[in-house]
Design a protein around this motif. Structure first.
Motif, PDB file in Angstrom:
ATOM      1  N   GLY A   1       0.819  -1.206   0.000  1.00  0.00           N
ATOM      2  CA  GLY A   1       0.000   0.000   0.000  1.00  0.00           C
ATOM      3  C   GLY A   1       0.854   1.258   0.000  1.00  0.00           C
ATOM      4  O   GLY A   1       2.086   1.202   0.040  1.00  0.00           O
ATOM      5  N   GLU A   2       0.185   2.417  -0.039  1.00  0.00           N
ATOM      6  CA  GLU A   2       0.913   3.680  -0.171  1.00  0.00           C
ATOM      7  C   GLU A   2       1.809   4.000   1.024  1.00  0.00           C
ATOM      8  O   GLU A   2       2.756   4.778   0.899  1.00  0.00           O
ATOM      9  CB  GLU A   2      -0.073   4.827  -0.401  1.00  0.00           C
ATOM     10  CG  GLU A   2      -0.676   4.821  -1.792  1.00  0.00           C
ATOM     11  CD  GLU A   2      -1.333   6.134  -2.152  1.00  0.00           C
ATOM     12  OE1 GLU A   2      -0.741   7.196  -1.878  1.00  0.00           O
ATOM     13  OE2 GLU A   2      -2.447   6.092  -2.699  1.00  0.00           O
ATOM     14  N   ASP A   3       1.539   3.422   2.176  1.00  0.00           N
ATOM     15  CA  ASP A   3       2.396   3.703   3.327  1.00  0.00           C
ATOM     16  C   ASP A   3       3.744   3.008   3.210  1.00  0.00           C
ATOM     17  O   ASP A   3       4.641   3.250   4.019  1.00  0.00           O
ATOM     18  CB  ASP A   3       1.709   3.283   4.629  1.00  0.00           C
ATOM     19  CG  ASP A   3       2.304   3.995   5.846  1.00  0.00           C
ATOM     20  OD1 ASP A   3       2.653   5.190   5.718  1.00  0.00           O
ATOM     21  OD2 ASP A   3       2.445   3.361   6.904  1.00  0.00           O
ATOM     22  N   TYR A   4       3.898   2.168   2.184  1.00  0.00           N
ATOM     23  CA  TYR A   4       5.178   1.501   1.957  1.00  0.00           C
ATOM     24  C   TYR A   4       5.708   1.837   0.568  1.00  0.00           C
ATOM     25  O   TYR A   4       6.406   1.053  -0.053  1.00  0.00           O
ATOM     26  CB  TYR A   4       5.013  -0.014   2.156  1.00  0.00           C
ATOM     27  CG  TYR A   4       4.552  -0.301   3.565  1.00  0.00           C
ATOM     28  CD1 TYR A   4       5.461  -0.331   4.609  1.00  0.00           C
ATOM     29  CD2 TYR A   4       3.194  -0.461   3.847  1.00  0.00           C
ATOM     30  CE1 TYR A   4       5.037  -0.539   5.919  1.00  0.00           C
ATOM     31  CE2 TYR A   4       2.767  -0.660   5.150  1.00  0.00           C
ATOM     32  CZ  TYR A   4       3.688  -0.696   6.177  1.00  0.00           C
ATOM     33  OH  TYR A   4       3.269  -0.892   7.469  1.00  0.00           O
ATOM     34  N   LEU A   5       5.359   3.044   0.131  1.00  0.00           N
ATOM     35  CA  LEU A   5       5.808   3.548  -1.167  1.00  0.00           C
ATOM     36  C   LEU A   5       6.694   4.769  -0.951  1.00  0.00           C
ATOM     37  O   LEU A   5       6.303   5.715  -0.270  1.00  0.00           O
ATOM     38  CB  LEU A   5       4.600   3.922  -2.033  1.00  0.00           C
ATOM     39  CG  LEU A   5       4.893   4.558  -3.396  1.00  0.00           C
ATOM     40  CD1 LEU A   5       5.701   3.604  -4.268  1.00  0.00           C
ATOM     41  CD2 LEU A   5       3.585   4.941  -4.087  1.00  0.00           C
ATOM     42  N   THR A   6       7.884   4.733  -1.502  1.00  0.00           N
ATOM     43  CA  THR A   6       8.820   5.847  -1.421  1.00  0.00           C
ATOM     44  C   THR A   6       8.168   7.145  -1.887  1.00  0.00           C
ATOM     45  O   THR A   6       7.408   7.153  -2.855  1.00  0.00           O
ATOM     46  CB  THR A   6      10.045   5.546  -2.304  1.00  0.00           C
ATOM     47  OG1 THR A   6      10.759   4.443  -1.735  1.00  0.00           O
ATOM     48  CG2 THR A   6      10.986   6.733  -2.397  1.00  0.00           C
ATOM     49  N   VAL A   7       8.456   8.241  -1.202  1.00  0.00           N
ATOM     50  CA  VAL A   7       7.908   9.534  -1.600  1.00  0.00           C
ATOM     51  C   VAL A   7       8.999  10.410  -2.198  1.00  0.00           C
ATOM     52  O   VAL A   7      10.179  10.282  -1.861  1.00  0.00           O
ATOM     53  CB  VAL A   7       7.249  10.276  -0.418  1.00  0.00           C
ATOM     54  CG1 VAL A   7       6.086   9.487   0.127  1.00  0.00           C
ATOM     55  CG2 VAL A   7       8.261  10.578   0.674  1.00  0.00           C
ATOM     56  N   VAL A   8       8.590  11.292  -3.093  1.00  0.00           N
ATOM     57  CA  VAL A   8       9.469  12.317  -3.655  1.00  0.00           C
ATOM     58  C   VAL A   8       8.757  13.646  -3.487  1.00  0.00           C
ATOM     59  O   VAL A   8       7.608  13.786  -3.917  1.00  0.00           O
ATOM     60  CB  VAL A   8       9.778  12.055  -5.144  1.00  0.00           C
ATOM     61  CG1 VAL A   8      10.677  13.157  -5.695  1.00  0.00           C
ATOM     62  CG2 VAL A   8      10.431  10.687  -5.333  1.00  0.00           C
ATOM     63  N   LYS A   9       9.422  14.610  -2.857  1.00  0.00           N
ATOM     64  CA  LYS A   9       8.778  15.887  -2.566  1.00  0.00           C
ATOM     65  C   LYS A   9       9.695  17.054  -2.890  1.00  0.00           C
ATOM     66  O   LYS A   9      10.917  16.908  -2.953  1.00  0.00           O
ATOM     67  CB  LYS A   9       8.366  15.949  -1.087  1.00  0.00           C
ATOM     68  CG  LYS A   9       7.239  15.007  -0.723  1.00  0.00           C
ATOM     69  CD  LYS A   9       6.643  15.374   0.617  1.00  0.00           C
ATOM     70  CE  LYS A   9       5.350  14.635   0.870  1.00  0.00           C
ATOM     71  NZ  LYS A   9       4.683  15.092   2.116  1.00  0.00           N
ATOM     72  N   GLU A  10       9.064  18.217  -3.090  1.00  0.00           N
ATOM     73  CA  GLU A  10       9.800  19.460  -3.279  1.00  0.00           C
ATOM     74  C   GLU A  10       9.474  20.395  -2.131  1.00  0.00           C
ATOM     75  O   GLU A  10       8.324  20.508  -1.712  1.00  0.00           O
ATOM     76  CB  GLU A  10       9.430  20.094  -4.621  1.00  0.00           C
ATOM     77  CG  GLU A  10       9.847  19.234  -5.809  1.00  0.00           C
ATOM     78  CD  GLU A  10       9.657  19.944  -7.137  1.00  0.00           C
ATOM     79  OE1 GLU A  10       9.734  21.193  -7.173  1.00  0.00           O
ATOM     80  OE2 GLU A  10       9.417  19.245  -8.134  1.00  0.00           O
ATOM     81  N   GLU A  11      10.511  21.063  -1.615  1.00  0.00           N
ATOM     82  CA  GLU A  11      10.362  21.946  -0.469  1.00  0.00           C
ATOM     83  C   GLU A  11      10.923  23.328  -0.788  1.00  0.00           C
ATOM     84  O   GLU A  11      11.523  23.548  -1.851  1.00  0.00           O
ATOM     85  CB  GLU A  11      11.078  21.360   0.761  1.00  0.00           C
ATOM     86  CG  GLU A  11      10.574  19.989   1.189  1.00  0.00           C
ATOM     87  CD  GLU A  11       9.225  20.040   1.883  1.00  0.00           C
ATOM     88  OE1 GLU A  11       8.741  21.161   2.180  1.00  0.00           O
ATOM     89  OE2 GLU A  11       8.645  18.960   2.136  1.00  0.00           O
ATOM     90  N   ALA A  12      10.747  24.248   0.150  1.00  0.00           N
ATOM     91  CA  ALA A  12      11.258  25.615  -0.023  1.00  0.00           C
ATOM     92  C   ALA A  12      12.771  25.607  -0.196  1.00  0.00           C
ATOM     93  O   ALA A  12      13.464  24.721   0.292  1.00  0.00           O
ATOM     94  CB  ALA A  12      10.876  26.462   1.200  1.00  0.00           C
TER      95      ALA A  12
END
Length: 215
Positions: free
Chosen positions: A142-153
């Motif tokens: 499920g999504e809780d075990y999927l790597t995330v990619v994010k952009e920050e300030a």
């Protein structure tokens, strides 16, 4: 229990660590600097252009700042004690060589950037594939075990890796790139399972960054 960095980001992070260790051999280790253990900045950090972009030298999430190591093109900060520490490394791929041999300095700057870029690209590919194929996402847990990619300030783009549920669901390190010039790694030495818990654990350090102040 110390946390192990999970696949697929482990190889880039090992390369980054080896490069930084090689470039630090000529200087006094941060762990041996009494000033660093009291959260004071050592003399080698004076006028380092990366420091204004990093967290203030103070406790974060209940962990005291225990070590600071400044190189001409990098800064490493550590909070807490071994086995339960959080480390943060920022490398300027265009920074000065300092007293290091040019070839060694170039390796110390280039390898972390290459590793960080590769880690983010791999994470994006994994995420896109999983989101496009429900069966793949289900296989991960499920999504809780999927790597995330994010952009920050401040121009930061980072990946936070996590193992599939069947492998334990252990969260890895934050690995990112800032404005295609700086490589950032944050690693928490503790067992964290699931991406929701991982993002909550790393949030205090990410929010303490002031990357808009980078040169």
């Amino acid at each position: 229990m110390s946390k192990l960095v999970s696949s697929p980001l482990i190889l880039p992070l090992v390369a980054m660590g080896l490069a930084l260790a090689a470039c630090s051999q000529a200087d006094t280790p941060a762990s041996e600097a009494p000033a660093a253990r009291t959260a004071a900045l050592p003399d080698t950090c004076k006028d380092n252009p990366l420091l204004p972009a990093l967290p203030e030298p103070a406790a974060i999430a209940g962990k005291p700042l225990t070590s600071v190591d400044c190189q001409p093109f990098s800064v490493e900060m550590v909070w807490g004690e071994p086995g339960a520490s959080t480390s943060l490394i920022l490398v300027d791929s265009q920074g000065p060589d300092g007293d290091a041999p040019p070839q060694l300095a170039q390796m110390g700057k280039a390898l972390p950037m290459q590793a960080a870029k590769t880690a983010v690209i791999m994470a994006e590919g994994l995420r896109e594939t999983a989101m496009a194929y429900p069966a793949s996402l289900e296989e991960l847990g499920g999504e809780d075990y999927l790597t995330v990619v994010k952009e920050e300030a401040g121009g930061l783009k980072y990946a936070l890796d996590v193992e599939p549920l069947s492998s334990g669901g252990q969260v890895g390190s934050v690995v990112g790139v800032v404005r295609d010039r700086y490589a950032l790694t944050i690693n928490i030495e503790q067992e964290i399972k699931g991406i929701t818990a991982g993002q909550a654990a790393y949030a205090p350090w990410l929010s303490a960054l002031r990357l808009e102040q980078l040169p």
